[in-house]
Scaffold this active site. Sequence first.
Site, mmCIF file in Angstrom:
data_model
loop_
_atom_site.group_PDB
_atom_site.id
_atom_site.type_symbol
_atom_site.label_atom_id
_atom_site.label_comp_id
_atom_site.label_asym_id
_atom_site.label_seq_id
_atom_site.Cartn_x
_atom_site.Cartn_y
_atom_site.Cartn_z
ATOM 1 N N HIS A 61 0.850 -1.197 0.000
ATOM 2 C CA HIS A 61 0.000 0.000 0.000
ATOM 3 C C HIS A 61 0.880 1.239 0.000
ATOM 4 O O HIS A 61 2.083 1.152 0.240
ATOM 5 C CB HIS A 61 -0.976 -0.011 1.178
ATOM 6 C CG HIS A 61 -0.317 0.087 2.524
ATOM 7 N ND1 HIS A 61 0.501 -0.908 3.028
ATOM 8 C CD2 HIS A 61 -0.355 1.047 3.483
ATOM 9 C CE1 HIS A 61 0.918 -0.564 4.240
ATOM 10 N NE2 HIS A 61 0.420 0.624 4.538
ATOM 11 N N HIS A 63 1.409 3.882 1.900
ATOM 12 C CA HIS A 63 1.830 4.677 3.051
ATOM 13 C C HIS A 63 3.350 4.828 2.968
ATOM 14 O O HIS A 63 4.044 3.897 2.557
ATOM 15 C CB HIS A 63 1.416 4.008 4.364
ATOM 16 C CG HIS A 63 -0.034 4.230 4.697
ATOM 17 N ND1 HIS A 63 -0.727 3.435 5.585
ATOM 18 C CD2 HIS A 63 -0.913 5.163 4.248
ATOM 19 C CE1 HIS A 63 -1.973 3.894 5.677
ATOM 20 N NE2 HIS A 63 -2.111 4.925 4.871
ATOM 21 N N ASP A 65 5.853 4.672 4.863
ATOM 22 C CA ASP A 65 6.793 3.721 5.471
ATOM 23 C C ASP A 65 6.927 2.435 4.654
ATOM 24 O O ASP A 65 7.723 1.567 4.997
ATOM 25 C CB ASP A 65 6.394 3.409 6.922
ATOM 26 C CG ASP A 65 4.978 2.898 7.071
ATOM 27 O OD1 ASP A 65 4.068 3.451 6.434
ATOM 28 O OD2 ASP A 65 4.770 1.918 7.815
ATOM 29 N N HIS A 66 6.170 2.335 3.540
ATOM 30 C CA HIS A 66 6.281 1.154 2.678
ATOM 31 C C HIS A 66 6.825 1.477 1.289
ATOM 32 O O HIS A 66 7.164 0.575 0.535
ATOM 33 C CB HIS A 66 4.917 0.460 2.563
ATOM 34 C CG HIS A 66 4.422 -0.030 3.890
ATOM 35 N ND1 HIS A 66 4.429 -1.362 4.250
ATOM 36 C CD2 HIS A 66 3.975 0.651 4.970
ATOM 37 C CE1 HIS A 66 3.987 -1.476 5.500
ATOM 38 N NE2 HIS A 66 3.702 -0.277 5.957
ATOM 39 N N HIS A 139 -6.937 -2.360 5.668
ATOM 40 C CA HIS A 139 -6.144 -1.259 6.220
ATOM 41 C C HIS A 139 -6.902 0.035 5.963
ATOM 42 O O HIS A 139 -7.985 0.016 5.384
ATOM 43 C CB HIS A 139 -4.761 -1.280 5.548
ATOM 44 C CG HIS A 139 -3.728 -0.474 6.253
ATOM 45 N ND1 HIS A 139 -3.649 -0.386 7.613
ATOM 46 C CD2 HIS A 139 -2.708 0.303 5.764
ATOM 47 C CE1 HIS A 139 -2.627 0.398 7.935
ATOM 48 N NE2 HIS A 139 -2.044 0.834 6.837
ATOM 49 N N ASP A 210 0.353 -3.989 6.191
ATOM 50 C CA ASP A 210 -0.427 -3.439 7.307
ATOM 51 C C ASP A 210 -1.874 -3.884 7.187
ATOM 52 O O ASP A 210 -2.511 -3.681 6.151
ATOM 53 C CB ASP A 210 -0.387 -1.908 7.260
ATOM 54 C CG ASP A 210 1.009 -1.354 7.508
ATOM 55 O OD1 ASP A 210 1.938 -2.155 7.695
ATOM 56 O OD2 ASP A 210 1.143 -0.114 7.515
ATOM 57 N N HIS A 268 6.454 -4.828 11.821
ATOM 58 C CA HIS A 268 5.814 -3.516 11.814
ATOM 59 C C HIS A 268 5.537 -3.052 13.251
ATOM 60 O O HIS A 268 4.469 -2.558 13.583
ATOM 61 C CB HIS A 268 4.518 -3.566 10.987
ATOM 62 C CG HIS A 268 4.060 -2.224 10.498
ATOM 63 N ND1 HIS A 268 3.181 -1.444 11.212
ATOM 64 C CD2 HIS A 268 4.348 -1.521 9.382
ATOM 65 C CE1 HIS A 268 2.950 -0.322 10.543
ATOM 66 N NE2 HIS A 268 3.649 -0.347 9.426
HETATM 67 ZN ZN LIG Z 1 3.078 0.743 7.737
HETATM 68 ZN ZN LIG Z 2 -0.048 1.560 6.483
#
Ligand SMILES: [Zn+2]
Ligand SMILES: [Zn+2]
Length: 310
Positions: A61, A63, A65-66, A139, A210, A268
């Site tokens: 996805h 976000h 942090d990915h 998510h 996530d 995570h």
């Molecule tokens: Zn994340």
């Molecule tokens: Zn996320």
Amino acid sequence: MALRVTFLGTAGAIPTTERNPSAIHVAREGDELLFDAGEGTQRQMMRFGTGFSLSHLFVTHLHGDHVLGIPGLLQTMDFNDRTAPLTIVTPRGTLRRLKRLVTALENRPSFPLEYVEVSDGDVPLRAENYEVRAFRTDHETTAVGYALVEDERKGRFDRERAEELGVPVGPKFSQLHDGKPVELADGTVVEPDQVVGEPRPGRSIVYTGDTRPTVATVDVTDEPDLLIHDATFADDRADRAAETAHATARGAGEIAARADATRLALMHLSSRYAGHTGDHLAEARESFDGEVVLPADGQSLEIPYPDAGD
Ligand SMILES: [Zn+2]
Ligand SMILES: [Zn+2]
């Protein structure tokens, strides 16, 4: 045939000095796949020696942090004169944003970039002996998980039995192993099921990215050898997990039990647990009898065949 998972980043949304944001490297007999690429993933690849010969990058996805590690990783691949194509797989509906991230500085890599959008049930990679499937997750934005599932392998060939039946050592052995009957010099026909056992399962790895605990993770494949699950929080912040569409370690354990997983890797982790991992392991183990691990960045897991100990 080795199948190895290297955890390049195991942090939640905010990195810590110990943990980088999400990235998982999978190596299988010369094939190298990356799942998510949080900021700094390329340095983790250098530190932990995975190399850069990826064929596919699977994004769960969009976000930060990915995905924030993607532009830097592509730039380094370009500086290294990469010529091989790279396929980036991303959830359906996110491609435009992903391309904007990749091209924000208007630098275009000189190697071919291919994009594939996926939703639940799609198979973005079909390789010779395995495939990667996308499955729906739950998510706060469009998200999928991925499962690497190997094909069944041929049953064991009973060489002794074949010799007893008078099959001459040589090509007739492999014919039988390939499921074809053979005729002997005296006219007797030997059927494959006389000398070949039941097909043996391949291995599988499921990575959720996530997500709240969701049944789609259970359904994507039977008895995964490794389930890598969101475990952002422990029970002390279960309400935060629900609010932010993440899982607790306990919730991950429950999914691992329902999926009949062999091993569960929790990742995570919220930066709130920096320096102390809370009760993640103990809480996951309350519902799941298999092996539970909480990998550090750089840790690798070898995935043996389910029947390796037989
Ligand atoms: Zn994340
Ligand atoms: Zn996320």
